[in-house]
Design a protein around this motif. Structure first.
Motif, mmCIF file in Angstrom:
data_model
loop_
_atom_site.group_PDB
_atom_site.id
_atom_site.type_symbol
_atom_site.label_atom_id
_atom_site.label_comp_id
_atom_site.label_asym_id
_atom_site.label_seq_id
_atom_site.Cartn_x
_atom_site.Cartn_y
_atom_site.Cartn_z
ATOM 1 N N PHE A 12 27.441 -26.356 -8.727
ATOM 2 C CA PHE A 12 27.174 -24.937 -8.446
ATOM 3 C C PHE A 12 26.127 -24.689 -7.369
ATOM 4 N N SER A 13 25.425 -25.774 -6.897
ATOM 5 C CA SER A 13 24.366 -25.550 -5.901
ATOM 6 C C SER A 13 24.963 -25.321 -4.517
ATOM 7 N N GLY A 42 21.932 -22.363 -7.777
ATOM 8 C CA GLY A 42 23.314 -21.855 -7.755
ATOM 9 C C GLY A 42 23.383 -20.394 -8.178
#
Ligand code: ADP
Length: 490
Positions: A369-370, A395
């Protein structure tokens, strides 16, 4: 019929009433047999007439024996009491029945010391008498006597007239006992009956929480029943969700595999690139299904507690360092840096491989998710009795409404967000955090997640990535005794 609570209660009350009635009746009968009404009356009369004849000034004085005798004879003829007047020397002065000879009583004792209350005396023929003796003002003694009557039980009861009121009292007590039994059994059995109905309703999938009522013991059962019902419902719901999720999550890749394999078979995909793409998708979906099945098996084994967790000493700093190093190539590919803030050494006890699985999952999710160019931080901090590991990313964070549920099985935040084609075979199935949570719990630890917030220009907080926190207990410090033992060994 006797199996019902009401019948049993009433029966026990009835037995109690009858028992009490019997005991009191027997006691009363024994008393009455010893002191029947005519005897009690005789005692009273003896006492009254001896007192009247010896103390009243208005009665014929002893100096006038004829008048006294007439009065005594009148009472004798009315009440069958023989009166005798004895001079202090013992000689008979007057007798209401002069023709019947000497009185069969302890005359000397009565003369010497007249008893204060009427007494019983058995004469030489074995007959029982009751007599009273009183000293007259002139020193002579008035003795009043009468044979003690013998009565049958029937006569006694008839005389007393107790039988009917006692029977009436018994019937009234039985009626009260019946009412009490009805009320008491209703009080106890009504909530039990409701509980039975609720159990039947639960069996067909309907249940409304029970009203807690009745005696405290039954209330306790109702509360436990409500709790159990809630758990059963929750478990049924989670089973339903589980089956729905499993079937849905298996159906999606299967449809995909079916579609692409069909395309290969019927020649729709005939170009080498199309064939390669179809094969890739089939491979990635099969891999995803394989991972899902493995995770499901793992969850099932965790549930059944057939996984043996090792409880060996390990260094958490080293473990986290290894996990971070393992993701370094992947991170650099996405231009993401992984920074660790670790103490030199943190000794804990646990299962190294399983804990590595937890942190691998957290860092894997953080990487997923980053955004490129961001940083993932892994902080390890030793607190009072536990160690806290934080995995922070930059994220999109997790919507507040989902924070509670992300550790549930198959729960995925906005499926579309996590099923993007870009993730290919790495697409998750929503089991990673559920497995992590079970592993942390097995280590007596806690796992939770929250969003980092930072003020925006408008002043409103906005998510700035998520933080996953794992708290694990530190081993208890050695006791003074253990320290001493260690020192002596050294
Ligand atoms: P999966 O195996 O599908 O990744 P997980 O159980 O690991 O499932 O995660 C559950 C859900 O939590 C995922 O749908 C994902 O969207 C969300 N999630 C997990 N970690 C993060 C994170 N670091 N940032 C944002 N969302 C996350």
């Amino acid at each position: 019929m006797l199996h019902s609570l009401r019948a049993r209660l009433w029966l026990s009350f009835a037995l109690l009433v009858l028992g009490v009635l019997c005991i009191t009746s027997v006691g009363l009968l024994v008393y009455l047999a010893r002191n029947p009404a005519p005897v009690r009356l005789l005692y009273l009369r003896l006492e009254i007439y001896t007192t009247i004849f010896t103390q009243s000034d208005r009665l014929p004085p002893a100096k006038n024996p004829d008048k006294l005798l007439t009065a005594l004879q009148r009472v004798d003829s009315n009440f069958n009491i023989r009166f005798s007047v004895l001079a202090s020397t013992g000689s008979l002065v007057a007798d209401s029945r002069p023709d019947q000879g000497a009185i069969p009583l302890p005359t000397q004792a009565a003369l010497d010391n007249p008893p204060r209350t009427p007494q019983e005396f058995r004469d030489s023929r074995g007959r029982l008498w009751i007599y009273a003796a009183r000293r007259m003002p002139d020193g002579s003694v008035l003795v009043a006597s009468s044979p003690r009557v013998r009565l049958t039980l029937a006569q006694i009861l008839q005389d007393e007239g107790y039988l009917i009121p006692m029977a009436q009292a018994g019937l009234a007590a039985l009626a009260i006992a019946l009412l009490l039994a009805i009320w008491l059994s209703g009080w106890i059995s009504a909530p039990l009956r409701t509980m039975a109905q609720a159990a039947h309703a639960m069996a067909v999938g309907k249940f409304t929480p029970l009203k807690v009522q009745g005696p405290s013991e039954v209330q306790e059962v109702s509360r436990a029943f409500n709790e159990m019902a809630q758990r059963v419902q929750a478990s049924q719901q989670s089973q339903r969700d589980f089956i729905a999720n499993v079937s849905h999550d298996l159906k999606t890749p299967l449809t995909s595999i079916q579609g692409f394999s069909q395309a290969i078979l019927d020649g729709t995909a005939n170009q080498p690139e199309d064939l390669k793409k179809a094969a890739q998708i089939i491979h990635s979906e099969a891999e995803r299904m394989n991972r899902m099945v493995l995770e499901l098996l793992e969850i099932a084994r965790l549930d059944a507690r057939i996984i043996d967790f090792e409880h060996a000493p390990l260094d958490l700093s080293i473990l986290i360092d290894q996990v971070a190093a393992q993701f370094a190539p992947q991170a650099s590919q996405k231009e993401i840096s992984i920074r660790t803030n670790l103490p030199l050494s943190v000794k804990i006890t646990g299962d190294k491989d399983r804990l590595a699985q937890v942190f691998t999952n957290l860092v894997d999710n953080a990487l997923k998710f980053s955004p490129p160019g961001s940083e993932i931080q892994i902080n390890v901090e030793v607190k009072n009795q536990y160690v806290e590991v934080q995995v922070c990313d930059r994220g999109p964070g997790i919507p507040d409404a989902d924070l509670e549920r992300i550790f549930d099985r198959f729960y995925q935040v906005e499926k579309s967000r996590t099923t993007s084609a870009s993730q290919g075979s790495r697409r998750g199935v929503g089991l990673g955090l559920a497995i992590s949570s079970e592993i942390v719990k097995a280590h007596n630890g806690v796992i939770r997640a929250y969003n980092q917030t930072a003020p925006l220009n408008a002043g409103l907080p906005s998510p700035q990535g998520s933080v996953f926190v794992v708290k694990l207990p530190l081993p208890a410090p050695p006791s003074a005794a253990q320290n001493k033992k260690r020192k002596t060994n050294e």
